[in-house]
Design an enzyme around this catalytic site. Sequence first.
Site, PDB file in Angstrom:
ATOM      1  N   GLY A  44       0.380  -5.968   2.061  1.00  0.00           N
ATOM      2  CA  GLY A  44       0.507  -5.352   0.693  1.00  0.00           C
ATOM      3  C   GLY A  44      -0.243  -6.114  -0.425  1.00  0.00           C
ATOM      4  O   GLY A  44      -0.626  -7.358  -0.313  1.00  0.00           O
ATOM      5  N   GLN A  49      -2.881  -9.229  -8.614  1.00  0.00           N
ATOM      6  CA  GLN A  49      -3.412 -10.208  -7.712  1.00  0.00           C
ATOM      7  C   GLN A  49      -5.021 -10.284  -7.593  1.00  0.00           C
ATOM      8  O   GLN A  49      -5.548 -11.206  -7.030  1.00  0.00           O
ATOM      9  CB  GLN A  49      -2.876  -9.994  -6.085  1.00  0.00           C
ATOM     10  CG  GLN A  49      -1.283 -10.338  -6.238  1.00  0.00           C
ATOM     11  CD  GLN A  49      -0.673 -10.093  -4.786  1.00  0.00           C
ATOM     12  OE1 GLN A  49      -0.634  -9.019  -4.366  1.00  0.00           O
ATOM     13  NE2 GLN A  49      -0.648 -11.083  -4.056  1.00  0.00           N
ATOM     14  N   CYS A  91       2.865 -14.252   0.451  1.00  0.00           N
ATOM     15  CA  CYS A  91       2.135 -13.741  -0.538  1.00  0.00           C
ATOM     16  C   CYS A  91       0.810 -14.302  -0.682  1.00  0.00           C
ATOM     17  O   CYS A  91       0.498 -15.490  -0.536  1.00  0.00           O
ATOM     18  CB  CYS A  91       2.729 -14.036  -2.005  1.00  0.00           C
ATOM     19  SG  CYS A  91       2.176 -13.304  -3.166  1.00  0.00           S
ATOM     20  N   LEU A  92      -0.195 -13.275  -0.886  1.00  0.00           N
ATOM     21  CA  LEU A  92      -1.669 -13.925  -0.832  1.00  0.00           C
ATOM     22  C   LEU A  92      -1.800 -14.672  -1.950  1.00  0.00           C
ATOM     23  O   LEU A  92      -2.811 -15.606  -1.824  1.00  0.00           O
ATOM     24  CB  LEU A  92      -2.602 -12.397  -0.967  1.00  0.00           C
ATOM     25  CG  LEU A  92      -2.539 -11.519   0.132  1.00  0.00           C
ATOM     26  CD1 LEU A  92      -3.307 -10.290  -0.073  1.00  0.00           C
ATOM     27  CD2 LEU A  92      -2.778 -12.129   1.457  1.00  0.00           C
ATOM     28  N   HIS A 133       8.661  -6.343  -3.094  1.00  0.00           N
ATOM     29  CA  HIS A 133       7.957  -7.639  -3.486  1.00  0.00           C
ATOM     30  C   HIS A 133       6.370  -7.119  -4.292  1.00  0.00           C
ATOM     31  O   HIS A 133       5.977  -7.807  -5.169  1.00  0.00           O
ATOM     32  CB  HIS A 133       7.177  -8.159  -2.133  1.00  0.00           C
ATOM     33  CG  HIS A 133       6.308  -9.355  -2.290  1.00  0.00           C
ATOM     34  ND1 HIS A 133       6.574 -10.534  -1.817  1.00  0.00           N
ATOM     35  CD2 HIS A 133       5.072  -9.484  -2.567  1.00  0.00           C
ATOM     36  CE1 HIS A 133       5.566 -11.334  -2.035  1.00  0.00           C
ATOM     37  NE2 HIS A 133       4.525 -10.755  -2.351  1.00  0.00           N
ATOM     38  N   GLU A 134       5.731  -5.977  -3.793  1.00  0.00           N
ATOM     39  CA  GLU A 134       4.481  -5.611  -4.592  1.00  0.00           C
ATOM     40  C   GLU A 134       4.823  -5.072  -5.954  1.00  0.00           C
ATOM     41  O   GLU A 134       4.535  -5.543  -6.914  1.00  0.00           O
ATOM     42  CB  GLU A 134       3.925  -4.584  -3.717  1.00  0.00           C
ATOM     43  CG  GLU A 134       3.385  -4.921  -2.471  1.00  0.00           C
ATOM     44  CD  GLU A 134       2.631  -6.545  -2.475  1.00  0.00           C
ATOM     45  OE1 GLU A 134       1.946  -6.806  -3.402  1.00  0.00           O
ATOM     46  OE2 GLU A 134       2.866  -6.988  -1.372  1.00  0.00           O
ATOM     47  N   HIS A 137       5.216  -7.788  -8.408  1.00  0.00           N
ATOM     48  CA  HIS A 137       4.072  -8.165  -9.109  1.00  0.00           C
ATOM     49  C   HIS A 137       3.769  -7.784 -10.317  1.00  0.00           C
ATOM     50  O   HIS A 137       3.080  -8.280 -11.292  1.00  0.00           O
ATOM     51  CB  HIS A 137       2.936  -8.172  -8.196  1.00  0.00           C
ATOM     52  CG  HIS A 137       2.807  -9.363  -6.916  1.00  0.00           C
ATOM     53  ND1 HIS A 137       2.650 -10.542  -7.398  1.00  0.00           N
ATOM     54  CD2 HIS A 137       2.716  -9.191  -5.580  1.00  0.00           C
ATOM     55  CE1 HIS A 137       2.534 -11.434  -6.120  1.00  0.00           C
ATOM     56  NE2 HIS A 137       2.683 -10.514  -5.028  1.00  0.00           N
TER      57      HIS A 137
HETATM   58 NI    NI Z   1       2.575 -11.030  -3.079  1.00  0.00          NI
END
Ligand code: NI
Length: 180
Positions: A44, A49, A91-92, A133-134, A137
């Site tokens: 995701g 991000q 997480c990226l 999670h997304e 963000h």
């Molecule tokens: Ni993340």
Amino acid sequence: MLKIVESPDPLLNQIAEPCDLKDKSLKKLAKQMERTMYATDGVGIAAPQVGVLKRLIVIDVSPEDVRDPLVLVNPEILELDGEPETDEEGCLSCPGVTVPITRKPWARVKFFDLDGQEWEIEGDGLLGRCLQHEIDHLNGITLFESASPRERIKALKAYEEAKRMGAKPGDTSTEARKVR
Ligand code: NI
């Protein structure tokens, strides 16, 4: 591939703006986010991000050999349910670490597709967790804010070490980086 904004960039703690459903540039943004997500083995990715403060996320929780991306414009959690479960999340934007996060497993989410049509999606397991999670963000919340105070201290320490070791987006542990 777009450049991933990494913690502690303050941009990750800002609230994203709703998308204009008629905005033609969203399709291109979603495509670029998709490519970036696959290039970093993510499940995701949220627009903040990649430095865009808009309420748009892309997820793909299908098996690794299948590509089935779902773009969610202006996603909104309608309902969360179930006994809270704790699981490790990566997480990226926080390369090199995973953090135990407690969440209700089941989520029901309203969203629009890129053609402006309204949908709902619901699920538990990886899907329910990934959606939460997304969407976090979009509200300026990363793993570090989602973790319990005790886990946050541990995670921030581990993250500092991971950054020092040169962790890149897509790395979920320093161990993984060593074998790559
Ligand atoms: Ni993340």
